[in-house]
Design a protein around this motif. Structure first.
Motif, mmCIF file in Angstrom:
data_model
loop_
_atom_site.group_PDB
_atom_site.id
_atom_site.type_symbol
_atom_site.label_atom_id
_atom_site.label_comp_id
_atom_site.label_asym_id
_atom_site.label_seq_id
_atom_site.Cartn_x
_atom_site.Cartn_y
_atom_site.Cartn_z
ATOM 1 N N GLY A 1 38.631 -18.889 -36.837
ATOM 2 C CA GLY A 1 40.344 -18.506 -36.391
ATOM 3 C C GLY A 1 39.448 -16.809 -35.777
ATOM 4 N N MET A 2 37.853 -16.895 -35.386
ATOM 5 C CA MET A 2 37.426 -15.520 -35.633
ATOM 6 C C MET A 2 37.548 -15.754 -33.682
ATOM 7 N N PRO A 3 37.318 -14.753 -33.196
ATOM 8 C CA PRO A 3 37.583 -15.135 -31.518
ATOM 9 C C PRO A 3 35.838 -14.814 -30.700
ATOM 10 N N SER A 4 35.880 -15.560 -30.045
ATOM 11 C CA SER A 4 34.158 -16.049 -29.137
ATOM 12 C C SER A 4 34.020 -14.046 -29.232
ATOM 13 N N GLY A 5 32.291 -14.440 -29.357
ATOM 14 C CA GLY A 5 32.167 -13.251 -29.038
ATOM 15 C C GLY A 5 30.999 -12.311 -30.052
ATOM 16 N N VAL A 6 30.820 -11.394 -29.168
ATOM 17 C CA VAL A 6 29.152 -10.787 -30.104
ATOM 18 C C VAL A 6 29.434 -10.090 -31.825
ATOM 19 N N TYR A 7 28.449 -10.487 -32.814
ATOM 20 C CA TYR A 7 29.275 -9.789 -34.022
ATOM 21 C C TYR A 7 27.063 -9.922 -34.634
ATOM 22 N N PHE A 8 28.016 -8.581 -35.635
ATOM 23 C CA PHE A 8 26.465 -7.905 -36.127
ATOM 24 C C PHE A 8 26.541 -8.721 -37.477
ATOM 25 N N TYR A 9 25.762 -8.553 -38.325
ATOM 26 C CA TYR A 9 25.623 -9.150 -39.572
ATOM 27 C C TYR A 9 24.335 -7.865 -40.147
ATOM 28 N N ARG A 10 25.288 -7.664 -41.545
ATOM 29 C CA ARG A 10 23.924 -6.634 -41.746
ATOM 30 C C ARG A 10 23.386 -6.583 -43.294
ATOM 31 N N LEU A 11 22.210 -7.105 -43.705
ATOM 32 C CA LEU A 11 21.886 -6.499 -45.600
ATOM 33 C C LEU A 11 21.251 -5.528 -45.581
ATOM 34 N N MET A 12 22.228 -4.788 -46.973
ATOM 35 C CA MET A 12 21.455 -3.623 -47.403
ATOM 36 C C MET A 12 21.526 -4.407 -48.863
ATOM 37 N N ALA A 13 19.900 -3.665 -49.056
ATOM 38 C CA ALA A 13 19.882 -3.843 -50.682
ATOM 39 C C ALA A 13 18.821 -3.161 -51.172
ATOM 40 N N GLY A 14 19.344 -2.046 -51.673
ATOM 41 C CA GLY A 14 18.073 -0.970 -52.615
ATOM 42 C C GLY A 14 18.834 0.085 -51.362
ATOM 43 N N ILE B 1 23.068 -18.022 -42.594
ATOM 44 C CA ILE B 1 22.211 -16.778 -42.153
ATOM 45 C C ILE B 1 20.808 -16.484 -43.369
ATOM 46 N N ARG B 2 20.184 -17.034 -43.513
ATOM 47 C CA ARG B 2 18.496 -16.817 -44.271
ATOM 48 C C ARG B 2 18.492 -15.422 -44.710
ATOM 49 N N TYR B 3 17.902 -14.843 -46.092
ATOM 50 C CA TYR B 3 17.330 -13.643 -46.126
ATOM 51 C C TYR B 3 16.950 -13.834 -47.508
ATOM 52 N N SER B 4 15.784 -12.818 -47.892
ATOM 53 C CA SER B 4 14.647 -13.443 -48.898
ATOM 54 C C SER B 4 14.777 -11.673 -49.224
ATOM 55 N N ALA C 1 16.940 -0.489 -48.426
ATOM 56 C CA ALA C 1 16.707 -1.136 -47.038
ATOM 57 C C ALA C 1 18.106 -1.795 -46.524
ATOM 58 N N CYS C 2 18.018 -1.430 -45.030
ATOM 59 C CA CYS C 2 18.961 -2.194 -44.082
ATOM 60 C C CYS C 2 18.365 -2.729 -43.067
ATOM 61 N N GLU C 3 19.293 -3.505 -42.773
ATOM 62 C CA GLU C 3 18.548 -4.746 -41.752
ATOM 63 C C GLU C 3 19.908 -5.193 -40.790
ATOM 64 N N THR C 4 19.749 -4.999 -39.587
ATOM 65 C CA THR C 4 21.092 -5.856 -38.621
ATOM 66 C C THR C 4 20.342 -6.793 -37.576
ATOM 67 N N LYS C 5 21.207 -7.481 -37.390
ATOM 68 C CA LYS C 5 20.606 -8.587 -35.994
ATOM 69 C C LYS C 5 22.178 -8.648 -35.956
ATOM 70 N N LEU D 1 15.613 -10.153 -43.293
ATOM 71 C CA LEU D 1 16.764 -11.068 -43.418
ATOM 72 C C LEU D 1 16.212 -11.703 -41.834
ATOM 73 N N LEU D 2 16.742 -13.392 -41.732
ATOM 74 C CA LEU D 2 15.820 -13.445 -40.401
ATOM 75 C C LEU D 2 16.964 -14.058 -39.650
ATOM 76 N N GLN D 3 17.009 -14.418 -38.238
ATOM 77 C CA GLN D 3 18.232 -14.643 -37.079
ATOM 78 C C GLN D 3 18.867 -15.965 -37.797
ATOM 79 N N ASN D 4 20.112 -16.115 -37.584
ATOM 80 C CA ASN D 4 21.375 -16.865 -38.444
ATOM 81 C C ASN D 4 20.870 -18.174 -37.686
ATOM 82 N N TYR D 5 21.032 -19.189 -37.557
ATOM 83 C CA TYR D 5 20.725 -20.926 -37.240
ATOM 84 C C TYR D 5 22.273 -21.125 -37.247
ATOM 85 N N PRO D 6 22.696 -22.408 -36.383
ATOM 86 C CA PRO D 6 22.019 -21.794 -35.195
ATOM 87 C C PRO D 6 22.026 -20.510 -34.466
ATOM 88 N N ASN D 7 22.436 -19.981 -32.838
ATOM 89 C CA ASN D 7 23.069 -19.004 -32.522
ATOM 90 C C ASN D 7 22.409 -19.413 -30.911
#
Length: 92
Positions: A67-80, A15-18, A82-86, A1-7
């Motif tokens: 339509g979403m308000p400004s602020g901090v959001y988290f994205y989580r990739l789950m596979a098998g 959001i890029r992931y492998s 493995a789990c990673e959040t950014k 899981l890579l950092q989103n772009y732009p941010n």
């Protein structure tokens, strides 16, 4: 899981992931159900970007936060097992 772009972003980000490569936990993730979810700061699910079986490779998911308000959001990739959040920042 890579950092989103732009941010920070407004209103679309990528959001890029492998899948199927060895990760930091040395666990193969290939040919598993992949789930990529966006959460708000309170932990509420606001978007499901990916929820399907993926073959090994590199992928890009796009989130349109119109339509979403400004602020901090988290994205989580789950596979098998493995789990990673950014973290990402939506600025209007």
């Amino acid at each position: 899981l890579l950092q989103n772009y732009p941010n920070p972003f407004n209103p679309v980000t990528s959001i890029r992931y492998s899948v199927g490569e060895l990760g930091s936990r040395q666990q193969a993730v290939g040919n598993r159900v992949v789930r990529l979810v966006v959460y708000d700061l309170l932990g509420r699910e606001v978007a499901v970007l990916v929820d399907e079986k993926k073959q090994p490779g590199q992928y890009t998911a796009t989130w349109d936060a119109t339509g979403m308000p400004s602020g901090v959001y988290f994205y989580r990739l789950m596979a098998g097992g493995a789990c990673e959040t950014k973290k990402m920042l939506l600025l209007r």
